[in-house]
Design a protein around this motif. Structure first.
Motif, PDB file in Angstrom:
ATOM      1  N   LEU A   9       0.835  -1.202   0.000  1.00  8.58           N
ATOM      2  CA  LEU A   9       0.000   0.000   0.000  1.00  8.58           C
ATOM      3  C   LEU A   9       0.870   1.253   0.000  1.00  8.58           C
ATOM      4  CD1 LEU A   9      -2.795  -1.001   2.541  1.00  8.58           C
ATOM      5  CD2 LEU A   9      -3.069  -0.631   0.080  1.00  8.58           C
ATOM      6  N   GLU A  27      -4.538   6.457   6.663  1.00 10.49           N
ATOM      7  CA  GLU A  27      -5.962   6.749   6.483  1.00 10.49           C
ATOM      8  C   GLU A  27      -6.698   5.537   5.909  1.00 10.49           C
ATOM      9  OE1 GLU A  27      -9.536   8.925   6.417  1.00 10.49           O
ATOM     10  OE2 GLU A  27      -7.631   9.481   7.347  1.00 10.49           O
ATOM     11  N   ALA A  28      -6.114   4.907   4.905  1.00  7.24           N
ATOM     12  CA  ALA A  28      -6.750   3.737   4.285  1.00  7.24           C
ATOM     13  C   ALA A  28      -6.884   2.593   5.293  1.00  7.24           C
ATOM     14  CB  ALA A  28      -5.950   3.284   3.064  1.00  7.24           C
ATOM     15  N   ARG A  79      -9.621   3.293   7.816  1.00  7.65           N
ATOM     16  CA  ARG A  79     -10.946   3.043   7.243  1.00  7.65           C
ATOM     17  C   ARG A  79     -11.232   1.552   7.160  1.00  7.65           C
ATOM     18  NH1 ARG A  79     -11.683   7.572   2.460  1.00  7.65           N
ATOM     19  NH2 ARG A  79     -11.345   9.359   3.834  1.00  7.65           N
ATOM     20  N   ALA A 114      -8.532  -2.863  -0.095  1.00  6.06           N
ATOM     21  CA  ALA A 114      -7.617  -1.900   0.528  1.00  6.06           C
ATOM     22  C   ALA A 114      -7.008  -0.980  -0.531  1.00  6.06           C
ATOM     23  CB  ALA A 114      -6.516  -2.630   1.298  1.00  6.06           C
ATOM     24  N   VAL A 124      -9.629   1.535  -1.492  1.00  7.63           N
ATOM     25  CA  VAL A 124      -9.764   2.550  -0.445  1.00  7.63           C
ATOM     26  C   VAL A 124      -8.612   3.539  -0.529  1.00  7.63           C
ATOM     27  CG1 VAL A 124      -9.718   2.919   2.067  1.00  7.63           C
ATOM     28  CG2 VAL A 124     -11.112   1.092   1.105  1.00  7.63           C
ATOM     29  N   LEU A 125      -7.403   3.042  -0.744  1.00  9.05           N
ATOM     30  CA  LEU A 125      -6.228   3.907  -0.840  1.00  9.05           C
ATOM     31  C   LEU A 125      -6.352   4.869  -2.016  1.00  9.05           C
ATOM     32  CD1 LEU A 125      -3.257   4.453   0.203  1.00  9.05           C
ATOM     33  CD2 LEU A 125      -2.577   2.990  -1.692  1.00  9.05           C
ATOM     34  N   THR A 171      -9.037   7.457  -1.423  1.00  7.71           N
ATOM     35  CA  THR A 171      -8.562   8.436  -0.442  1.00  7.71           C
ATOM     36  C   THR A 171      -7.646   9.448  -1.118  1.00  7.71           C
ATOM     37  OG1 THR A 171      -8.713   6.791   1.325  1.00  7.71           O
ATOM     38  CG2 THR A 171      -7.340   8.716   1.750  1.00  7.71           C
TER      39      THR A 171
END
Length: 177
Positions: free
Chosen positions: A29, A50-51, A54, A72, A75-76, A79
């Motif tokens: 990530l 942050e990811a 969440r 994931a 989400v990254l 974001t």
């Protein structure tokens, strides 16, 4: 509601605990976040944090998904794309990169590519990073960015053209059409 992650390893066949997942996925990530931010180490770390935060809040549902690592990544990227909309910052962008140890490849080429990546739009940068650095398929990239496959193809074609134009003739042999 108890949100505390367990430290005990998951039973065989059971979904991994959040701590196991975070330990296994933090580095990939971070690599993606680093590329998305154009080499901004601190912003990349913030995006990963942050990811993962969440993911933590929804871990019970997310851990049962077929591909929590793909979730994931999505989400990254989301974001990253929403960062400018909600960020009112007084930080100043600099053209200097921190000194990092490079163990492979051509460091000058890497810096040049990162600078060129900063010049394309955020959405195009996300497409290029997922397609070519993360080596994802058109379909996976489209799903992660919530785009159609044709939008991913056209964005990557246009963005690669912009990169070639920025990099000039000296890089034409490295990036054939």
């Amino acid at each position: 509601m108890d949100h505390s992650p367990t430290t005990e390893p998951a039973a065989p066949g059971a979904p991994p605990t959040f701590l196991e997942f975070a330990a296994a996925r933090s580095r990939p990530l971070y690599r993606t976040a680093y590329l998305l931010t154009g080499g901004d180490v601190h912003l990349a770390e913030d995006l990963v944090q942050e990811a993962l935060s969440r993911m933590f809040v929804r871990w019970r549902r997310v851990s049962r998904l077929e591909n929590p690592a793909g979730y994931a990544q999505t989400v990254l990227v989301n974001t990253f794309l929403s960062l400018r909309r909600r960020r009112s910052s007084t930080e100043k962008v600099t053209g200097e990169f921190p000194e990092l140890a490079v163990t492979d490849g051509d460091p000058a080429l890497r810096v040049t590519l990162l600078q060129a990546l900063q010049q394309v739009s955020r959405q195009d940068r996300a497409v290029l990073v997922l397609r070519f650095w993360e080596d994802r398929s058109v379909e996976e990239t489209a799903a992660a960015l919530q785009l159609t496959t044709s939008a991913v193809r056209s964005r990557s074609h246009r963005a690669l053209g912009r990169l070639r134009a920025q990099l000039g003739d000296s890089f034409a042999e490295r990036f054939p059409r």
